[in-house]
Design an enzyme around this catalytic site. Structure first.
Site, PDB file in Angstrom:
ATOM      1  N   LEU A   1       0.837  -1.193   0.000  1.00 27.99           N
ATOM      2  CA  LEU A   1       0.000   0.000   0.000  1.00 27.99           C
ATOM      3  C   LEU A   1       0.874   1.245   0.000  1.00 27.99           C
ATOM      4  CD1 LEU A   1      -2.856  -0.728   2.588  1.00 27.99           C
ATOM      5  CD2 LEU A   1      -2.939  -0.919   0.109  1.00 27.99           C
ATOM      6  N   LYS A   2       0.409   2.276  -0.696  1.00 31.60           N
ATOM      7  CA  LYS A   2       1.078   3.579  -0.650  1.00 31.60           C
ATOM      8  C   LYS A   2       0.296   4.456   0.315  1.00 31.60           C
ATOM      9  CE  LYS A   2       3.826   6.943  -1.849  1.00 31.60           C
ATOM     10  NZ  LYS A   2       3.458   7.807  -0.708  1.00 31.60           N
TER      11      LYS A   2
END
Length: 1121
Positions: free
Chosen positions: A203-204
């Site tokens: 995930l960013k």
């Protein structure tokens, strides 16, 4: 030991990459050495012990009253700190050890009060902070230090001067590839398919970069330290320890700091808070996620693999990111298909759910994105990792289960937002309050933020600029220092856009002397591509990094000149270089190019919240507060409710904003998006979407009553003028009777586009060739205005190029454009071989496109104008761009950015870099002409390019131009997977059906043979079967699939063929529909999905089924729509 009796071989031990020169130098000469801190001098602290036993919830902790006489407790605290048992005793008292935050009166009457937090420890230890600072102050000879600071600029480097450096923190390698996103995807899937690597996805999180190397090593933000960003980072990290370790937090904080210092480790994390600016959606909680762990002791920085990061974090109970691994071709292809299905509407819930179903290995993050940040998800980061990662990560998960959180439910003290809000008027007071609250066990030294109180208040923390020069001149004592010197030299020689800032290292303030100076050096890179170019220069000597924070010690050793000849130093360092580099040419068996292969995939929900929100909420907030400057907290507090209200106004607004805030539920959001999407009706292309199949048309016919504007978003040298001449002389023009007219920009004086508009108003029905580069959105808007006012369509013609992540044109294309321009003679615009600044002009145009990937560039043009013509430029099977050509272009780009940042649009001959420009222009010509044969060989023949463009332009006039592939990916958000069938093959089977009387009558009445224009077999639909089901067909995309017709079913309202699907590469293709079929016809007002009811209608006698015996087999193409 006398200097004369010391052998040369012993002296060269100074240069060992694993040896500490400080241990040998005292044997040579009496030299004042750096005193070690108590933490660093202690024995190496082991990793924290495993505590797998169940920890119950701690009793609710209470605030203690503020101590009335903190100084009285100071001696006891100092004694306790020096005792081995001190940490144990403090831990035992922790349950009642947090003092209540009090409000102190402001020293100025009428001023607002500020919070004065006490440390998170025992009453005695927390009160020691100020007394410890006072003790340190007494040790400092302020007068002596003042003399040292004043004399430092006059420090002279001679052959007795040495430099030792220690990298404290560095950026993780950036995910910017020279190839396009699509090329990167393809390469990733190929590597996974051949068992060479595993695809890792994380995930960013939407936050700020924060790096921590222990309280001695320092806390760093992106290219800075000693500010509010690093103070917030230290506070959040300290609070994470409290949450994880409960009453043992102070002891574990101390151990952690010592461990980082002893092992030269830096941790990097994404710091997500509501007090450091708006990164899309305001987070619900302030938190951090560890993204990298780096060993910075000797040689190249060693970044931990993801399994190693998870092991490290679980031992220390630090939060980790959500990780998915894809180790097969099918799962990797499915991942990219899933992203394409969710790129416009994906939220944290839907994305995580889909990837959990697709991935071969899924590791949940320590922090639930929905709970701590919200539903709006910035994006995903996909990268190539070792093929053993799956096995390694599974072993780590078995050996290190999720650790308990002993501090959950306990009173952790005032929150970040409470402290910052209470001190919002004074940033320094905010920093002080944060550091005091986190406590001395986490941050005993505040000098990075406030300097040394024993010095003159006017003493600047910045050191003289000559430090960098002296750094390069002094003898290096180790491998790291040697490589840093080489790197800085190359960056300065090539004018790479980077800044080198030096500050006094206040952690070493008591070790300063006239012959031993301590600094902190910050290498601030101003361009993401600098280190890629540095790698080319240094032949992969160092990893591709964007910034360094380095502790530097510049010192002298008398009479060293006669003992260690400089050639011996160089020889020793070369040996070290060869030994270390020979073991680091590849990473986990991957080539260097592939080991850093990454791609960042963003979601439209984040972009919409960030971009639309910034515009709309700014108007709303300005109406309320006027034009006065607002703090981040006020802005965010007002913005979030506005977005929620904005999303409620209409389903369209809600779909655009996404899941902003708590009031917009994910389920409702997705339901609105899906409401208008029928299972089969989505083949009807919406405005701006891709066509339903590669063989169908996407443009309406341009009426002969309308005009056409052909324009060129390109760069000088793209052959637009030569192309316009060919179009004008082509018999029959573009295949209709509209007259052709060309306006050459180099011959038009004044405002070119206004001239084009005036000419079009005179004869609006003709075809205008706008022979001028149209590089930016401002020009595109003018063309759109012309289309509206003169009743015309417009088509952009662009050179076909792979592009990069940040520019739609590759360096190969730029090299060809420059080469063409430098071959011109007597050009009307004076841009030819005689132009002294030809290279600069092309770089200026190249920079106008900066910030757009090729996909974004093409997609935006298609969205605006509905069509796109590509002019062939480079041969697909060409040899790679020579390193010398690439280097000269990279150097020019760097020089242009330096010039632009300092002089704006001023001519290069009038700026500070006039000499560098003249030298670069000369070398550019030398390099390009040296590769004349290569640059000619990689170009597509011009006559072929003209033929291709003419065919596409004629297709535009007729309305049968294919949509670019990029438009499908951006605007045609994947909804379902299907096998597209060629109508001609279906019509070939109709005579077989006509043998049945009822079927023949039905075919004649409906005139099916005249009306059938498209057909497909639905495999899976996102709304019905889920994203994972749709994306599972990604591995078969664009493959031919055998389709067998078994029966023909029809009623008075619909007709369909019953089908059976064949195999691809030996694997059976199965439809998720209960009844696989291809709908051929529906009556007006009947949705295509109603054909699913035909088998039931047959059983009820309301429809007929005609078997096809023997079955008929045709082929279709599997794709996403």
């Amino acid at each position: 030991m006398s200097l004369s009796s010391t052998s040369t071989s012993s002296l060269l031990l100074l240069l060992s990459p694993r040896g500490n020169p400080r241990r040998l130098l005292p044997l040579l000469l009496p030299l004042r050495l750096s005193s070690s801190s108590s933490s660093a001098a202690a024995a190496a602290t082991a990793m924290p012990p495993r505590r797998d036993r169940h920890h119950g919830k701690q009793p609710q902790q209470q605030w203690k009253p503020k101590a009335t006489d903190p100084a009285a407790a100071a001696p006891a605290v100092v004694a306790a700190a020096s005792s081995p048992a001190s940490s144990t005793s403090s831990s035992a008292d922790f349950a009642g050890g947090v003092e209540r935050m009090t409000i102190s009166p402001s020293p100025q009457g009428g001023a607002s009060q500020v919070w004065v937090p006490r440390g998170y420890a025992t009453s005695a230890s927390s009160s020691s902070s100020s007394s410890s600072a006072a003790a340190a102050e007494q040790r400092i000879d302020a007068e002596k230090l003042s003399r040292v600071f004043k004399a430092a600029p006059n420090f002279e480097v001679d052959n007795n001067t040495f430099i030792q450096s220690q990298i404290r923190a560095t950026f993780y390698p950036k995910f910017e590839n020279e190839k396009s996103d699509q090329e990167t995807r393809t390469r990733m899937i190929e590597m996974v398919s051949h068992g060479l690597a595993t695809l890792e996805v994380t995930l960013k999180h939407s936050g700020s970069l924060f790096m921590y190397a222990g309280h001695h090593g320092g806390a760093y933000a992106k290219n800075s330290f000693g500010n509010i960003y690093t103070a917030v980072g230290v506070f959040v990290l300290g609070r994470l320890f409290r949450e994880a370790w409960g009453k043992e937090a102070p002891r574990m904080q101390e151990e952690f700091n010592v461990f980082l210092e002893k092992n030269c480790i830096s941790i990097s994390m994404e710091l997500v808070t509501a007090v450091l600016g708006d990164h899309g959606q305001r987070p619900k909680d302030d938190y951090a996620v560890i993204t990298a762990v780096t060993e910075l002791g000797h040689g190249k920085p060693k970044f931990y693999s993801t399994p190693e990061v998870i092991e490290f974090c679980r031992k220390w109970r630090l939060p980790t990111n959500h990780v998915w691994l894809f180790s097969t071709r099918k799962s990797a292809s499915s991942f990219f298909a899933a992203y394409d299905a969710l790129c416009e509407e994906g939220t944290a819930t839907s994305v995580c759910k889909a990837l959990d179903e697709i991935a071969d290995v899924a590791v949940p993050g320590s922090k639930d994105h929905v709970k701590v940040q919200g539903e709006i998800l910035e994006g995903l980061v996909a990268r190539i990792v070792s093929r053993e990662s799956s096995v390694q990560i599974e072993e780590v998960l078995r050996n290190y289960p999720l650790p308990p959180l002993d501090g959950v439910g306990s009173d952790l003290g005032p929150s970040l937002r409470e402290i910052c809000a209470a001190n919002r008027s004074d940033e320094k007071q905010q920093i002080k309050a944060l550091l005091e609250n986190v406590g001395p066990s986490m941050c005993p030294d505040h000098s990075d933020w406030f300097g040394c109180s024993g010095l003159d208040d006017h003493q600047s923390p910045s050191a003289n600029r000559s430090v960098v020069t002296k750094f390069l001149q002094a003898h290096p004592t180790d491998y790291t220092t040697k490589k840093l010197q080489e790197m800085i030299r190359v960056m300065k020689q090539r004018n790479f856009p980077a800044a080198f800032k030096c500050y006094w290292n206040y952690h070493k303030i008591d070790s300063l002397s006239n012959d031993s100076l301590y600094y902190k050096m910050v290498i601030h890179v101003l361009s993401d591509s600098v280190f890629r170019r540095y790698q080319q220069e240094m032949r992969l000597t160092y990893v591709s990094l964007l910034g360094f924070f380095v502790d530097v010690n510049l010192f002298k050793v008398n009479n060293m000149k006669s003992s260690i000849p400089s050639e011996d130093i160089d020889t020793s360092l070369k040996n070290i270089n060869g030994a270390l580099d020979s073991n680091s040419s590849a990473k986990d068996g991957l080539a260097d190019e592939d080991s850093n292969l990454m791609v960042k995939l963003k979601f439209l929900t984040y972009k919409a919240d960030e971009e639309l929100g910034n515009i709309s909420k700014a108007v709303y907030i300005r109406r309320k507060y006027g034009n006065k400057p607002l703090s981040s907290s006020t802005y965010l507090s007002e913005a979030e409710p506005f977005l929620e209200q904005y999303a409620k106004r209409s389903p369209e607004n809600q779909a655009l904003i996404g899941a902003a805030g708590d009031l917009v539920q994910t389920e409702n959001f997705l339901a609105i998006l899906e409401a208008k999407r029928d299972e089969e009706g989505d083949l009807q292309a919406e405005r701006g979407t891709a066509p339903p199949s590669p063989t169908s048309t996407s443009l309406d016919v341009v009426p002969k009553a309308e005009g056409l504007i052909v324009f060129f978003p390109g760069i000088p040298g793209c052959a637009k003028s030569a192309l316009c001449k060919e179009i004008l002389t082509t018999p029959g023009g573009l295949g209709d009777n509209r007259p052709l007219h060309s306006l050459m920009g180099d011959l038009i004086k004044g405002r070119y586009w206004q001239k084009v508009a005036d000419e079009r108003k005179k004869k609006p029905f003709r075809i205008t060739l706008a022979d001028k580069n149209a590089p930016n959105e401002e020009v595109w808007r003018q063309i759109e205005d012309m289309c509206r006012t003169t009743k015309a369509a417009a088509v952009p013609v662009i050179p076909d190029s792979e592009g990069t992540d940040s520019n739609p044109f590759s360096l190969d294309a730029l090299a060809v454009f420059m080469f063409r321009v430098l071959q011109r003679v007597n050009h009307p615009g004076n841009l030819d071989k005689a132009s002294p600044n030809a290279g600069y002009v092309l770089l200026m145009f190249y920079n106008l496109y900066d910030g757009k990937s090729r996909r974004e560039f093409e997609s935006e043009l298609y969205e605006r104008f509905g069509s796109l013509v590509k002019m062939p430029l480079l041969k697909p099977d060409r040899a790679p761009l020579p390193d010398e050509v690439k280097a000269i272009l990279d150097e020019g780009i760097s020089l242009f950015r330096l010039h632009q940042s300092r002089h704006g649009r001023a001519e290069p001959s009038k700026g500070a870099y006039a000499k560098e420009w003249a030298q670069w222009e000369k070398r550019l010509r030398q390099v390009l002409f040296a590769y004349t044969d290569y640059l000619n060989s990689i170009q597509v023949p011009f006559d072929f390019a003209v033929k291709e463009v003419l065919e596409q332009l004629k297709s535009v006039a007729k309305g049968d131009l294919k949509t670019p592939d990029t438009a499908k990916r951006k605007f045609g958000n994947i909804v379902f997977a299907a096998v597209t069938l060629p109508p001609a093959d279906i019509l070939g089977a109709l005579p077989k059906l006509a043998e049945d009387t009822d079927a023949n009558k039905f075919l004649n009445n409906t005139k099916l043979a005249d009306n059938l224009t498209k057909a497909h077999v639905t495999l899976a639909h996102k709304r019905v079967h889920g994203v994972a089901a749709v994306s599972s067909y990604g591995v078969y995309q664009n493959h031919q699939v055998p389709v067998i017709f078994n029966a023909f079913l029809f009623s008075d309202k619909m007709a369909a063929l019953e089908v059976e699907l064949g195999t691809v590469n030996g694997e059976k293709i199965a439809s998720r529909n209960d009844w696989p079929h291809a709908t051929l016809w529906t009556a007006p007002g009947v949705a295509p999905k109603e054909a699913n009811t035909l088998p039931q209608l047959v059983t009820e006698g309301k429809a007929k089924r005609v078997a096809i015996d023997p079955p008929i087999t045709i082929s279709g193409v599997l794709d996403f729509y």
